[in-house]
Design a protein around this motif. Sequence first.
Motif: not given
Lengths: 385, 253
Positions: A272, A277-278, A281-282, A285-286, A290, A385
Motif C-alpha cells: 500500500s 498511499a499515506t 490511508q494504509t 483502507r488496508v 485486514y 473486503i
Amino acid sequence: MVSGGVTSVTILLIVFFLFREGIGLFGSPAVEQGYVVAVNQENTVRDLSPVQLKDVFDSKIANWSQLGGADEPIVVFRLNDIEQYVSYEELGDELQFIPQCLSKIIAEHPGMIAFFPDTYLSPDFAGKLIDRRNITPGEFFLGDEWFPTATPAPLFGIVPLVTGTLWVSLAAILFALPLGMAVAIYMAELSNDKVRKILKPVIELLAGIPSVVYGFFGLVVIVPLIQRVFGLPVGETALAGSVILAIMALPTIITVAEDSIRNVPRSVREASLALGATQWQTIRRVVLPYSVSGIMAAVVLGIGRAIGETMAVLMVTGNSAIIPHGLLEPVRTIPATIAAELGEAPNGGVHYEALFLLGCILFVITLLISITAEMMAAGKPKQQI
Amino acid sequence: MENQTIISAQGVNFWYGDYHALRDISLDMEAHTVTAFIGPSGCGKSTFLRLLNRMNDLVDGARLEGRILIEGEDIYARGVMVDELRKRVGMVFQKPNPFPKTIFENIAYGLRVNGVRDKAFIESRVEESLKGAALWGEVKDKLKKPAFELSGGQQQRLCIARALAVQPSILLMDEPASALDPISTSKIEELIYELKTEYTIVIVTHNMQQAARVSDRTAFFYLGELIEYDETKKIFLNPEKAQTQNYITGRFG
C-alpha cells in the motif's frame, strides 16, 4: 483434543445446572409459599396477578372496580391487623381461635382482602381464596418490576435488569471501543519501540487490577464527578457504571486489537505504501479491513467483560431496579442483582430460582452477542473486503 | 532525450542500527533501461533497491548518508513528500502481495488513495494496467472476484498491474519471479522486456540467466559494496573483477 472435550463438557454442565435450577421458577406459586390470599365470598374478582397484588397491598389500587369487581373500597388485611377487628378473648388464650376469627372477619367485610399463613385456614372458611397459580414466563420475561421481597407476591420481572445491563454495557462499549481502537492503532502502527515498551505493561497492569478496586475508584472519583458535572442528587448512575466498565474493558480491547493489527503482513502494508498511499490511508483502507476479525474478537471480549462484570458495577450504579430512561439514572444489572441477592435468597426458594434464571438470561445474552459478532466477521471474509 | 540519467546514487552509505549495510555506492541509471542488481544474499542489493522509493524509512534505526537523485531531485532532502515519491517510483515485491480485495479494487487502490473518484476513468485505467501487465485476457471476466483466487504467477502480474496503474516512471522489482514457476517467470520476463519502452526498471534477482536475459546493465553487489557495474553483456562475458567472474560462474555465492 482432550482439553477441548473437557472444556465443552464443563460448559454444558454449567448451562445444564443453571437451567435446571432456574426453570423451577415457573413451577412455583406466585403467592409466597405457605401463605394464602383470601377475599369476601361475594367478591367477583377471582384472579389477581402478582403485580396487582402488590399494588393492592401498597394501596395503589383502592377500589375493586379497578380490578373488574364491584364498586367497593378495598380493605387490606394482614395477620397483625387482627387485633383491630377482634378482642383478645375471641382469639383464645393460646390464640387457638385465629382461623375462626379470620373466617368471621372476612365474611363481615365485603371489600376485604386478607393475606395470612395457610395454617390459619379453617376447614369451614367463609371467604374465598384467590386462585393459586404459578409464576408465568410472561411475568418473568416481560414484567417491568423486580421486587423479590414483596408480599404477598414477590415480583420477578426482569425487564429493568436486562435493560439496565444492556444500557450500561452498550454505553461502556461506545466509550471503550473508539478509545481502545485509537490506542491499539497508535501502539501497533505509530508508536516507536520506546513508547510501546512503557505503554504495553501499563495497559496489561490495568487488566490485572481487581474489580473491587475499580469499583472503589469509581465510588470516590467518578461518582462525585458525575454528580457535580450533571448536577444530580446522586452520582451513582448508569453513566458511572459504564465509565468504569469502559476502563475495565479497555485493556482487553487494546491488547486483542493491537495483536490483530500487528498480524497484518508487512508485505501488504508495504504494498500500500509503495503505491503512494499515506500511512493513514494504509491503516484505514488496508490494515483495518485486514484485521477486522481480530477487531471483532476484541469487541466481543470487551462486551463480554462489560456484561458479566459484577462488583464494580454493583458499587457505582445505584442498584435500583427501575427501567432506565437515560444514562443519568441509577440502574441495576443482572450480575449485580445476582451477587447482591443470592446471599439472602433461601436455598431452593422462588427467589433463588429466579436468580438462577437470571444467570441463564445473562448466558443467553452473551451467547447471542458472540454469535452475532462471529457472523459479522464471517460475512466479511478477508478475501472480499 | 536518449540516455538521460533518471536515477543517480552518490556516495550512498546505509546502516541498520550499527550494521553498515551499504558502503559508498555510486551509480547512475538511464531512463528506459533495465538494470539488474545481482549478488549473494545479504549483499545489500535489496536494501539499495528499497532506498530508491524510501521503503527503508519504515525500518527502525535506519540511517543514510550520501545522496540519491531521482529525475534530478534529492529524494532524501527535507520536505520531500514520500507518498508523492512513491507514486513516481513503483515497486513489485518478492512475493505476490495482493490486497484482500477484488481484482478490480486491487488495481483501483492506487488511484483511489490518490483521490481519483471518476468511475469511468478508474475503469479504463484498470483495464489499461491489466493489459499492460498481460493479465487482462485472463481476468477480464472475473474482476469482481477476490485477488486471492488467482494463481501465484497471476497474482504477481496483478501486483505489477497495480504498480502500473499509478503510472510511475520507475518500476522497482525485488526478485519478482523468485516465488514463481518457470512458465510464470518467463511471462514476467517478457513483460519486463515490453515495459522497458515506457518505464525505467530496476530488478533485483538471484537468477543469473534472468539478469542476463532481461537487463541492459547489471550491478554486482558484494558485502554491501558495489563491485562492478557495467553493460550486462560485459559483466557476463568479460567482467573486470575476479569476484564478479567467480560469482557469475557459480564458484561462490
